[in-house]
Design a protein around this motif. Structure first.
Motif, PDB file in Angstrom:
ATOM      1  N   GLU A  46       1.053   8.861   1.989  1.00  0.00           N
ATOM      2  CA  GLU A  46       0.295   8.671   0.756  1.00  0.00           C
ATOM      3  C   GLU A  46       0.944   7.634  -0.157  1.00  0.00           C
ATOM      4  O   GLU A  46       0.259   6.851  -0.825  1.00  0.00           O
ATOM      5  CB  GLU A  46       0.144  10.002   0.012  1.00  0.00           C
ATOM      6  N   THR A  58      -0.075   4.148   0.796  1.00  0.00           N
ATOM      7  CA  THR A  58      -1.448   3.861   0.378  1.00  0.00           C
ATOM      8  C   THR A  58      -1.490   3.470  -1.091  1.00  0.00           C
ATOM      9  O   THR A  58      -2.269   2.612  -1.503  1.00  0.00           O
ATOM     10  CB  THR A  58      -2.346   5.080   0.628  1.00  0.00           C
ATOM     11  N   ARG A  59      -0.629   4.075  -1.892  1.00  0.00           N
ATOM     12  CA  ARG A  59      -0.594   3.753  -3.321  1.00  0.00           C
ATOM     13  C   ARG A  59      -0.163   2.305  -3.554  1.00  0.00           C
ATOM     14  O   ARG A  59      -0.633   1.656  -4.484  1.00  0.00           O
ATOM     15  CB  ARG A  59       0.337   4.709  -4.049  1.00  0.00           C
ATOM     16  N   VAL A 119      -0.764  -0.225  -1.492  1.00  0.00           N
ATOM     17  CA  VAL A 119      -1.915  -1.050  -1.121  1.00  0.00           C
ATOM     18  C   VAL A 119      -2.977  -1.024  -2.213  1.00  0.00           C
ATOM     19  O   VAL A 119      -3.608  -2.046  -2.514  1.00  0.00           O
ATOM     20  CB  VAL A 119      -2.502  -0.571   0.222  1.00  0.00           C
ATOM     21  N   ARG A 120      -3.160   0.141  -2.845  1.00  0.00           N
ATOM     22  CA  ARG A 120      -4.169   0.260  -3.911  1.00  0.00           C
ATOM     23  C   ARG A 120      -3.703  -0.346  -5.229  1.00  0.00           C
ATOM     24  O   ARG A 120      -4.464  -0.395  -6.193  1.00  0.00           O
ATOM     25  CB  ARG A 120      -4.523   1.732  -4.145  1.00  0.00           C
ATOM     26  N   GLY A 121      -2.454  -0.792  -5.303  1.00  0.00           N
ATOM     27  CA  GLY A 121      -1.950  -1.389  -6.530  1.00  0.00           C
ATOM     28  C   GLY A 121      -1.478  -0.385  -7.559  1.00  0.00           C
ATOM     29  O   GLY A 121      -1.253  -0.733  -8.717  1.00  0.00           O
ATOM     30  N   GLU A 122      -1.269   0.871  -7.144  1.00  0.00           N
ATOM     31  CA  GLU A 122      -0.831   1.912  -8.068  1.00  0.00           C
ATOM     32  C   GLU A 122       0.689   1.946  -8.229  1.00  0.00           C
ATOM     33  O   GLU A 122       1.189   2.582  -9.158  1.00  0.00           O
ATOM     34  CB  GLU A 122      -1.347   3.269  -7.594  1.00  0.00           C
TER      35      GLU A 122
END
Length: 311
Positions: free
Chosen positions: A132, A135-136, A138-141
């Motif tokens: 997870e 993924t954060r 990649v999402r820019g978080e």
């Protein structure tokens, strides 16, 4: 995007009232001033001045630009100063997401080093298990994720950590360290005095396992040795795992990184033979490697990890 040199020249023409006066004030030739103003008019797509006798008068567009020129130049100056500060690493912000045992070991040393040498660089922390955390990124978080993989289960989804298949292709891996797995035994266990232990020595023991994802690597390791373990308890609370071990209710397989900051006085950790390790790395988008603050945090993480390996 305005050319600041042309905009400053425009301000001087407005102040002095003519190209020739502006040329004298700025130390340019009059043709040079004329060329700059024509280039600015081409850039804006409109005339800024009209001739009135031997002087100049601002057009409506020129008056609009004149009202905003000082604000534009001041904003550009502040932007340059802030960019220079970030490049010099006087300031900066990096969002770091890590799994719990990294947040308790690698991250504090990294933050301490940054605070000593680059106090203007702020690091925002969050906690997430892989995959997870990846993924954060990649999402820019977040900007950097700390994650781990188990070589033996690199093709298995759902394992503790991120498998090779679960690492998004957009991310770059920066290796940090290999974290050796140890078996936690109560001090009174017959094998507690050994320097290393094998899983086959412990095939008949009761085991304490982590969450569902955490069990995959453990079950894989046991299967490689030809047995299925008896799992008596399941919890991802490291302190509870050690307390259960201390009470003689089972034994557990745990990363040694956890034992660097948390060890029950009545348990011991013994490395596996042959050694078993999890691979810890930082993951970042390739373009973020060019961001000075992000690059600095990555370099500091590497130095902190090197010190952990040497301990």
């Amino acid at each position: 995007m305005f050319d600041s040199r042309r905009l400053r020249t425009f301000q001087e023409v407005v102040r002095t009232g003519s190209y020739s006066a502006a040329a004298r004030s700025l130390g340019y030739t009059q043709p040079a001033i004329t060329q700059q103003m024509k280039a600015l008019e081409r850039e804006l797509g409109t005339a800024l001045f009209v001739r009135v006798g031997r002087g100049l008068r601002l057009t409506e567009a020129g008056e609009t630009l004149s009202r905003h020129a000082t604000t534009i130049l001041d904003t550009m100056t502040v932007a340059r100063q802030q960019m220079a500060a970030r490049t010099r690493l006087d300031t900066g912000r990096v969002r770091l997401c890590a799994f719990p045992s990294a947040n308790a070991t690698l991250v504090p040393g990294t933050l301490a080093a940054l605070a000593r040498h680059h106090p203007g660089v702020a690091v925002e922390l969050s906690e997430e298990e892989p995959p997870e955390s990846l993924t954060r990124v990649v999402r820019g978080e977040c900007d950097i994720a700390l994650a781990f993989t188990y070589p033996g289960t690199s093709g298995t989804s759902g394992g503790d950590g991120a498998s090779a298949a679960e690492v998004p292709e957009e991310l770059v891996e920066i290796p940090l360290l290999d974290d050796q797995l140890v078996v936690l035994l109560p001090n009174v266990h017959p094998l507690s005095r050994r320097r290393t232990v094998t899983l086959t020595d412990l095939a008949d023991e009761r085991w304490i396992a982590g969450c569902l994802r955490c069990r995959v690597n453990f079950l894989h390791e046991c299967a490689e040795q030809g047995f299925a373990p008896h799992i008596a308890f399941t919890t991802d609370d490291n302190l509870m795992v050690q307390s259960l071990v201390a009470e003689g209710l089972g034994i557990a397989l745990m990363p040694s990184l956890v034992l660097n900051f948390l060890r029950h006085q009545d348990v011991v950790g013994r490395p596996l033979a042959p050694p078993s390790r999890r691979h810890i790395a930082a993951y970042v988008l390739r373009e973020h490697l060019r961001v000075p603050a992000t690059s600095l945090v990555l370099d500091t993480l590497r130095r902190t990890a090197d010190n952990k390996v040497g301990c």
